[in-house]
Design a protein around this motif. Structure first.
Motif, PDB file in Angstrom:
ATOM      1  N   LEU A  55       0.767  -1.263   0.114  1.00  4.30           N
ATOM      2  CA  LEU A  55       0.081  -0.026  -0.001  1.00  4.30           C
ATOM      3  C   LEU A  55       0.786   1.103  -0.091  1.00  4.30           C
ATOM      4  CD1 LEU A  55      -2.678   1.260   0.181  1.00  4.30           C
ATOM      5  CD2 LEU A  55      -2.628   1.103   2.895  1.00  4.30           C
ATOM      6  N   GLN A  56       1.825   1.287   1.168  1.00  4.95           N
ATOM      7  CA  GLN A  56       2.482   2.602   1.019  1.00  4.95           C
ATOM      8  C   GLN A  56       3.501   2.740  -0.090  1.00  4.95           C
ATOM      9  OE1 GLN A  56       1.847   4.674   3.251  1.00  4.95           O
ATOM     10  NE2 GLN A  56       0.296   3.299   4.045  1.00  4.95           N
ATOM     11  N   GLU A  57       4.391   1.840  -0.442  1.00  5.92           N
ATOM     12  CA  GLU A  57       5.539   1.874  -1.227  1.00  5.92           C
ATOM     13  C   GLU A  57       4.967   1.916  -2.770  1.00  5.92           C
ATOM     14  OE1 GLU A  57       8.888  -0.304  -0.552  1.00  5.92           O
ATOM     15  OE2 GLU A  57       8.648  -0.074   1.411  1.00  5.92           O
ATOM     16  N   ALA A  58       4.066   1.225  -2.946  1.00  7.47           N
ATOM     17  CA  ALA A  58       3.528   0.968  -4.533  1.00  7.47           C
ATOM     18  C   ALA A  58       2.294   1.904  -4.605  1.00  7.47           C
ATOM     19  CB  ALA A  58       3.150  -0.441  -4.895  1.00  7.47           C
ATOM     20  N   LEU A  59       1.337   1.897  -4.051  1.00  3.37           N
ATOM     21  CA  LEU A  59       0.224   2.574  -4.233  1.00  3.37           C
ATOM     22  C   LEU A  59       0.250   4.048  -3.860  1.00  3.37           C
ATOM     23  CD1 LEU A  59      -2.688  -0.007  -3.536  1.00  3.37           C
ATOM     24  CD2 LEU A  59      -1.301   0.053  -5.482  1.00  3.37           C
ATOM     25  N   VAL A  60       0.361   4.163  -2.604  1.00  8.14           N
ATOM     26  CA  VAL A  60       0.466   5.601  -2.027  1.00  8.14           C
ATOM     27  C   VAL A  60       1.475   6.327  -2.478  1.00  8.14           C
ATOM     28  CG1 VAL A  60       0.665   7.019   0.209  1.00  8.14           C
ATOM     29  CG2 VAL A  60      -0.800   5.164   0.232  1.00  8.14           C
ATOM     30  N   GLY A  61       2.746   5.614  -2.854  1.00  6.69           N
ATOM     31  CA  GLY A  61       3.783   6.349  -3.465  1.00  6.69           C
ATOM     32  C   GLY A  61       3.497   7.108  -4.849  1.00  6.69           C
ATOM     33  N   GLY A  62       2.758   5.828  -5.474  1.00  8.66           N
ATOM     34  CA  GLY A  62       2.531   6.286  -6.875  1.00  8.66           C
ATOM     35  C   GLY A  62       1.443   7.632  -6.906  1.00  8.66           C
ATOM     36  N   ALA A 108      -8.040  -0.066  -7.657  1.00  6.76           N
ATOM     37  CA  ALA A 108      -8.166  -1.684  -8.020  1.00  6.76           C
ATOM     38  C   ALA A 108      -7.159  -2.308  -7.083  1.00  6.76           C
ATOM     39  CB  ALA A 108      -7.534  -1.493  -9.537  1.00  6.76           C
ATOM     40  N   GLY A 109      -5.864  -1.506  -6.824  1.00  7.64           N
ATOM     41  CA  GLY A 109      -5.044  -2.314  -5.938  1.00  7.64           C
ATOM     42  C   GLY A 109      -5.547  -2.228  -4.430  1.00  7.64           C
ATOM     43  N   MET A 110      -6.423  -0.971  -4.079  1.00 12.63           N
ATOM     44  CA  MET A 110      -6.749  -1.186  -2.862  1.00 12.63           C
ATOM     45  C   MET A 110      -7.862  -2.280  -2.303  1.00 12.63           C
ATOM     46  SD  MET A 110      -5.761   1.710  -1.003  1.00 12.63           S
ATOM     47  CE  MET A 110      -7.154   2.392   0.207  1.00 12.63           C
ATOM     48  N   GLU A 111      -8.541  -2.510  -3.536  1.00 15.41           N
ATOM     49  CA  GLU A 111      -9.775  -3.572  -3.283  1.00 15.41           C
ATOM     50  C   GLU A 111      -9.026  -4.914  -3.044  1.00 15.41           C
ATOM     51  OE1 GLU A 111     -12.037  -3.116  -6.769  1.00 15.41           O
ATOM     52  OE2 GLU A 111     -12.961  -1.496  -5.901  1.00 15.41           O
ATOM     53  N   ILE A 112      -7.726  -4.846  -3.643  1.00 14.32           N
ATOM     54  CA  ILE A 112      -7.094  -6.458  -3.214  1.00 14.32           C
ATOM     55  C   ILE A 112      -6.606  -6.332  -1.812  1.00 14.32           C
ATOM     56  CG2 ILE A 112      -5.127  -7.862  -3.865  1.00 14.32           C
ATOM     57  CD1 ILE A 112      -5.438  -6.644  -6.769  1.00 14.32           C
ATOM     58  N   LEU A 113      -5.964  -5.188  -1.454  1.00 13.74           N
ATOM     59  CA  LEU A 113      -5.274  -5.177  -0.144  1.00 13.74           C
ATOM     60  C   LEU A 113      -6.314  -4.872   1.128  1.00 13.74           C
ATOM     61  CD1 LEU A 113      -2.593  -2.724  -0.981  1.00 13.74           C
ATOM     62  CD2 LEU A 113      -2.498  -5.036  -0.706  1.00 13.74           C
ATOM     63  N   ARG A 114      -7.354  -4.557   0.657  1.00 13.00           N
ATOM     64  CA  ARG A 114      -8.608  -3.766   2.061  1.00 13.00           C
ATOM     65  C   ARG A 114      -8.834  -5.311   2.906  1.00 13.00           C
ATOM     66  NH1 ARG A 114     -12.156  -1.200  -0.741  1.00 13.00           N
ATOM     67  NH2 ARG A 114     -11.069   0.589  -0.690  1.00 13.00           N
ATOM     68  N   ILE A 129     -16.088  13.956  -6.204  1.00 13.23           N
ATOM     69  CA  ILE A 129     -14.842  13.434  -6.849  1.00 13.23           C
ATOM     70  C   ILE A 129     -13.436  13.812  -5.660  1.00 13.23           C
ATOM     71  CG2 ILE A 129     -13.084  14.092  -8.465  1.00 13.23           C
ATOM     72  CD1 ILE A 129     -15.444  14.248 -10.618  1.00 13.23           C
ATOM     73  N   GLY A 130     -13.678  15.071  -5.292  1.00 10.32           N
ATOM     74  CA  GLY A 130     -12.758  15.637  -4.410  1.00 10.32           C
ATOM     75  C   GLY A 130     -12.869  14.611  -3.199  1.00 10.32           C
ATOM     76  N   LYS A 131     -14.069  14.397  -2.581  1.00 12.57           N
ATOM     77  CA  LYS A 131     -14.261  13.706  -1.433  1.00 12.57           C
ATOM     78  C   LYS A 131     -13.789  12.116  -1.260  1.00 12.57           C
ATOM     79  CE  LYS A 131     -18.526  11.921  -0.788  1.00 12.57           C
ATOM     80  NZ  LYS A 131     -18.157  10.550  -0.838  1.00 12.57           N
ATOM     81  N   ASN A 132     -14.164  11.704  -2.579  1.00 13.96           N
ATOM     82  CA  ASN A 132     -13.535  10.323  -2.800  1.00 13.96           C
ATOM     83  C   ASN A 132     -12.209   9.960  -2.725  1.00 13.96           C
ATOM     84  OD1 ASN A 132     -16.378   9.753  -2.838  1.00 13.96           O
ATOM     85  ND2 ASN A 132     -16.517   9.492  -4.911  1.00 13.96           N
ATOM     86  N   LEU A 133     -11.511  11.211  -3.462  1.00  8.33           N
ATOM     87  CA  LEU A 133     -10.148  11.004  -3.449  1.00  8.33           C
ATOM     88  C   LEU A 133      -9.351  11.249  -2.126  1.00  8.33           C
ATOM     89  CD1 LEU A 133      -9.076  13.427  -6.526  1.00  8.33           C
ATOM     90  CD2 LEU A 133      -8.724  10.856  -6.314  1.00  8.33           C
ATOM     91  N   VAL A 134      -9.992  12.216  -1.383  1.00  6.13           N
ATOM     92  CA  VAL A 134      -9.474  12.332   0.092  1.00  6.13           C
ATOM     93  C   VAL A 134      -9.901  11.152   0.847  1.00  6.13           C
ATOM     94  CG1 VAL A 134      -9.947  13.491   2.557  1.00  6.13           C
ATOM     95  CG2 VAL A 134     -10.026  14.886   0.173  1.00  6.13           C
ATOM     96  N   GLY A 135     -11.000  10.471   0.719  1.00  2.00           N
ATOM     97  CA  GLY A 135     -11.180   9.092   1.440  1.00  2.00           C
ATOM     98  C   GLY A 135     -10.406   8.319   1.099  1.00  2.00           C
ATOM     99  N   MET A 136      -9.964   8.081  -0.109  1.00  2.00           N
ATOM    100  CA  MET A 136      -8.988   6.928  -0.748  1.00  2.00           C
ATOM    101  C   MET A 136      -7.675   7.274  -0.001  1.00  2.00           C
ATOM    102  SD  MET A 136      -8.655   5.525  -4.377  1.00  2.00           S
ATOM    103  CE  MET A 136      -7.639   6.768  -5.057  1.00  2.00           C
TER     104      MET A 136
END
Lengths: 209, 239
Positions: B56-63, B90-96, B122-129
């Protein structure tokens, strides 16, 4: 001795130009000069105050009065700050849909369904450029649900009674996957908003109410 | 994909890349909004015994951070950010589910929602993610949220943070309605209030009594961590 009609400059959003020109023609507002800014500024409201400032600056001392045919238009008061510097006035309201529908009617429409996407005649005509291309839906159609997933209907605030334009607006709704309603509003509310800002003084015969 | 400078098409097989190159490729894929590739990369890293949190941190959040930075700098625009967010999702759904099973305590809890009269998310969803990516538990109230729903969510979920979102100049004043109601109910001091949305600015945030205005999702995460740090310190000192 002859009296001179005070010269008025109307700096307008390009999305309102057609309607203003029609009213000017019908009302015989020969003293009103029209200068337009691109309608696409609608998508970047933060750019509106400085664009208007440039027009005000170039008009300085050349007119008796200047009116700006914008509402707040998402500038959150920043447009008003610029206008105050130049002693110019703008049209009332938060956005142009309110101008065309009239404040009360617009409030009722929004209250009834917050998920309403509004089309003016101008937007219906330039839907592809301003909405589809403006949101990059031509390149990424898969983003449609992100932009419009929470919308329920398209309301066409029809300034002109035009079956062709209504059909075009209906087609816009279809492309967005939304229900369609046509609300004929004419030019009456818009003309009254202009009059409140001191633009135009008489209703010309034949102007749709 | 084409090899740089040659125009020659080269098929990159993610499974054949070493870890560091795979992560780098995932950042590129995130930037290009390639959801299938992000899902595949996520699975590969998990198969290589990476912990879900590290993926999550290195691959997804980093990207996504790189995407956020270029959005802030005017290099990327909303459509590209949305595509990148889709890829991250798509990555989060696997990791969650894996993260949920690990029982790691969230770094905080946020209740978030778009205010009444406003259906833009749109903004709210980005913040949530991004908050979820940063280890927060996110309770999303959705759109067109009346003050009563915010108050009952605060009581039910007892979050550290309340996030209020609005896109319209006509709906942003409703944020003050919510904050005033919190004051009236005597719960304002229990929660950090963060506000965001295209027409807002810091001055508006201050005027309505919010703790912070966040101009984008990455800022929201930084601000949330910063504002919760004193609280966490207080809890640690008292325990």
């Amino acid at each position: 001795m002859t009296s001179r009609t005070p010269k008025l400059l109307l700096i307008a959003c390009g999305a309102l130009a057609g309607e203003i020109a029609a009213l000017r023609r019908l009302g015989g507002w020969e003293h009103v000069e029209l200068d337009c800014l691109p309608a696409k500024l609608h998508a970047t409201p933060e750019a509106i105050p400085e664009a208007v400032r440039a027009k005000l600056e170039s008009a300085r001392d050349r007119y008796d009065r200047v009116c700006v045919a914008y509402t707040d238009c998402g500038t959150v008061g920043r447009l008003d700050e610029v206008l105050a510097e130049y002693g110019a006035v703008r049209l009332p309201g938060a956005h142009c849909y309110e101008l065309f529908a009239g404040a009360e009617r617009f409030a009722a429409l929004h209250e009834a369904e917050p998920g309403t996407f509004y089309l003016t005649d101008f937007l219906a005509r330039h839907f592809d450029r301003l909405v589809i291309q403006g949101l990059s839906l031509d390149r990424y159609p898969e983003l449609l649900p992100h932009y419009f997933g929470n919308y329920r209907r398209v309301v066409h605030l029809a300034q002109r009674d035009s079956p062709a334009l209504r059909a075009r607006a209906r087609e816009c709704a279809r492309r967005l996957g939304l229900a369609f309603e046509s609300r004929p509003v004419g030019l009456g509310p818009f003309e009254r908003a202009l009059a409140a800002a001191g633009v135009g003084c008489r209703r010309a015969e034949g102007t749709p109410a | 994909m084409s090899k740089e400078g040659t125009g020659e098409e080269v098929e990159i097989v993610l499974a054949e890349l070493p870890d560091d190159e795979l992560v780098e490729q995932m950042h590129d894929d995130m930037y290009d909004g390639l959801a299938d590739e992000i899902a595949e990369g996520t699975r590969i890293l998990l198969e290589r015994s990476w912990g879900a949190d590290r993926v999550l941190q290195e691959a997804l959040v980093g990207g996504m951070n790189a995407v956020g930075k270029d959005f802030r700098d005017g290099i990327l625009f909303v459509p590209e950010v949305l595509l990148a967010a889709n890829a991250m999702k798509a990555g989060m759904e696997i990791l969650r589910p894996i993260l949920a099973d690990t029982g790691v305590k969230p770094v905080g809890k946020i209740v978030i929602g778009t205010v009444k009269g406003d259906i833009h998310d749109i903004g709210k969803n980005l913040v949530g993610m991004m908050m979820e990516g940063a280890g927060f538990e996110v309770v999303d109230l959705g759109i067109n949220t009346p003050v009563e729903d915010y108050l009952s969510a605060l009581e039910e979920h007892r979050p550290d943070i309340l996030g209020l979102s609005a896109l319209l100049t006509t709906t942003m004043p409703y944020m003050k309605v919510v904050i005033d109601a919190m004051v009236q109910e005597g719960v304002r001091g229990n929660h950090v209030v963060m506000v965001g949305g295209a027409p807002l600015n810091e001055e508006f945030g201050r005027e309505i009594g919010a703790d912070a205005y966040c101009r984008d999702a990455a800022t929201a995460v930084e601000m949330a961590k910063k504002l919760l740090a004193p609280r966490s310190a207080g809890i640690a000192a008292s325990s």
